[in-house]
Design an enzyme around this catalytic site. Structure first.
Site, PDB file in Angstrom:
ATOM      1  N   GLU A 180      59.177  31.374  32.284  1.00  0.00           N
ATOM      2  CA  GLU A 180      59.372  29.918  32.359  1.00  0.00           C
ATOM      3  C   GLU A 180      58.950  29.383  33.726  1.00  0.00           C
ATOM      4  O   GLU A 180      58.418  28.280  33.829  1.00  0.00           O
ATOM      5  CB  GLU A 180      60.835  29.575  32.035  1.00  0.00           C
ATOM      6  N   SER A 192      65.101  37.148  22.809  1.00  0.00           N
ATOM      7  CA  SER A 192      65.858  37.061  21.559  1.00  0.00           C
ATOM      8  C   SER A 192      66.754  38.281  21.307  1.00  0.00           C
ATOM      9  O   SER A 192      66.907  38.719  20.159  1.00  0.00           O
ATOM     10  CB  SER A 192      64.919  36.817  20.370  1.00  0.00           C
ATOM     11  N   HIS A 214      59.952  35.021  36.131  1.00  0.00           N
ATOM     12  CA  HIS A 214      60.279  34.699  34.734  1.00  0.00           C
ATOM     13  C   HIS A 214      59.158  33.857  34.131  1.00  0.00           C
ATOM     14  O   HIS A 214      58.580  33.010  34.815  1.00  0.00           O
ATOM     15  CB  HIS A 214      61.609  33.950  34.666  1.00  0.00           C
ATOM     16  N   LYS A 269      69.850  30.285  32.494  1.00  0.00           N
ATOM     17  CA  LYS A 269      68.823  29.219  32.584  1.00  0.00           C
ATOM     18  C   LYS A 269      69.481  27.919  33.049  1.00  0.00           C
ATOM     19  O   LYS A 269      70.387  27.971  33.884  1.00  0.00           O
ATOM     20  CB  LYS A 269      68.100  29.094  31.243  1.00  0.00           C
ATOM     21  N   ASN A 290      70.991  35.564  31.703  1.00  0.00           N
ATOM     22  CA  ASN A 290      70.231  34.508  32.387  1.00  0.00           C
ATOM     23  C   ASN A 290      70.621  33.194  31.718  1.00  0.00           C
ATOM     24  O   ASN A 290      70.178  32.909  30.614  1.00  0.00           O
ATOM     25  CB  ASN A 290      68.724  34.789  32.251  1.00  0.00           C
ATOM     26  N   GLY A 337      63.463  32.921  23.377  1.00  0.00           N
ATOM     27  CA  GLY A 337      64.008  31.701  22.789  1.00  0.00           C
ATOM     28  C   GLY A 337      63.473  31.382  21.407  1.00  0.00           C
ATOM     29  O   GLY A 337      63.679  30.292  20.892  1.00  0.00           O
ATOM     30  N   GLU A 345      59.670  41.036  29.177  1.00  0.00           N
ATOM     31  CA  GLU A 345      60.014  39.902  28.332  1.00  0.00           C
ATOM     32  C   GLU A 345      58.748  39.336  27.695  1.00  0.00           C
ATOM     33  O   GLU A 345      58.048  38.523  28.319  1.00  0.00           O
ATOM     34  CB  GLU A 345      60.691  38.804  29.163  1.00  0.00           C
TER      35      GLU A 345
HETATM   36  P1  13P Z   1      66.452  34.446  24.972  1.00  0.00           P
HETATM   37  O1  13P Z   1      67.440  35.566  24.980  1.00  0.00           O
HETATM   38  O2  13P Z   1      67.087  33.103  24.795  1.00  0.00           O
HETATM   39  O3  13P Z   1      65.296  34.702  24.081  1.00  0.00           O
HETATM   40  O4  13P Z   1      65.852  34.388  26.474  1.00  0.00           O
HETATM   41  C1  13P Z   1      65.370  35.552  27.052  1.00  0.00           C
HETATM   42  C2  13P Z   1      65.106  35.296  28.483  1.00  0.00           C
HETATM   43  O5  13P Z   1      64.221  34.536  28.848  1.00  0.00           O
HETATM   44  C3  13P Z   1      65.960  35.965  29.472  1.00  0.00           C
HETATM   45  O6  13P Z   1      65.451  35.841  30.758  1.00  0.00           O
END
Ligand code: 13P
Length: 251
Positions: free
Chosen positions: A99, A215, A97, A11, A9, A175, A169
């Site tokens: 976010e 992560s 997600h 982002k 992903n 992150g 997640e």
């Molecule tokens: P990270 O791997 O940067 O923690 O992000 C995970 C994520 O949100 C994947 O959708």
């Protein structure tokens, strides 16, 4: 046997030119032996989709989108529909997600509209669920996950369920560099599979792929991905460089 699905992903990272370069690097590090044992999917920003589709062609790497709007077409300025994504060669779409839930106020009802619209249009949803740290501390993890699953999967018929992927997640692991331990993740994955078995039947539950995200990096990938109910990873930061993404794919 569930084939692990490793998805990047991206982002809001990578311009089209950067995306093309990254895919070329990833491709050159992958051979068919690796790809026979794993499904690899890239989920770039919308504006990169056409470039990435061209760059992955013939490689066996799949294409996913990070979002869409759950209407076929219409006056929805700034939005993108499932048929548009399909025509570009997209097969998966990330839905729910954290976010999007946090910054764009997407609730379980809207997530459900997207899941249903994706399935109707032949896109495979990657439905994301996960608790916040405060919920984990208050022993509310399973309750939170159950609410998100029940809300997101409302009115999904068992006939189309097999197109779905679920991604666990934990919000506190995204992150932050602080991944869930393999044991913590496995517990939630087992819970998700158990919930699906009750609602959709044992066979669909056994075949459901449940990714872990939060992560994931080269150093922790193997310990997470060898857990019995973890069937792949949804990777943010570590999917942005070919070296780390390839190491995770080859865990
Ligand atoms: P990270 O791997 O940067 O923690 O992000 C995970 C994520 O949100 C994947 O959708």
């Amino acid at each position: 046997m569930r084939k692990p699905i490793i998805a990047g992903n991206w982002k809001m990272y990578k311009t089209p030119a950067q995306a093309k370069a990254l895919v070329q690097e990833i491709r050159s590090g992958l051979d068919q032996t690796v790809l026979s044992g794993r499904e690899v999917v890239l989920c770039p920003p919308f504006v990169d989709l056409a470039v990435v589709e061209e760059a992955v062609r013939g490689s066996g790497i799949g294409l996913g989108a990070q979002n869409f709007y759950p209407k076929e077409e219409g006056a929805f300025t700034g939005e993108v529909s499932a048929p548009m994504l399909k025509e570009l060669g997209v097969t998966y779409v990330i839905i729910g997600h954290s976010e999007r839930r946090q910054y764009f106020k997407e609730d379980d009802d809207f997530v459900n509209q997207k899941v249903l619209a994706a399935l109707k249009n032949g896109l495979k949803p990657i439905l994301c669920v996960g608790e916040m740290w405060s919920e984990r501390e208050a022993n509310l993890t399973e309750k939170r996950i159950e609410t998100q699953l029940a809300g997101g999967l409302k009115d999904v018929s068992p006939e189309v369920f097999s197109a779905l992927v679920v991604a666990y997640e934990p919000v506190w692991a995204i992150g932050t560099g602080k991944n869930a331990t393999p044991g913590q993740a496995q517990d939630v994955h087992r819970f998700i599979r158990g919930w699906v078995a009750v609602k959709f039947g044992k066979e669909l539950a056994e075949n459901l792929r449940i990714q872990y995200g939060g992560s994931v990096k080269a150093e922790n990938a193997a310990s997470l991905l060898t857990q019995p109910d973890i069937d792949g990873a949804l990777i943010g930061g570590a999917s942005l460089t070919a070296g780390s993404f390839l190491s995770i794919i080859k865990y």
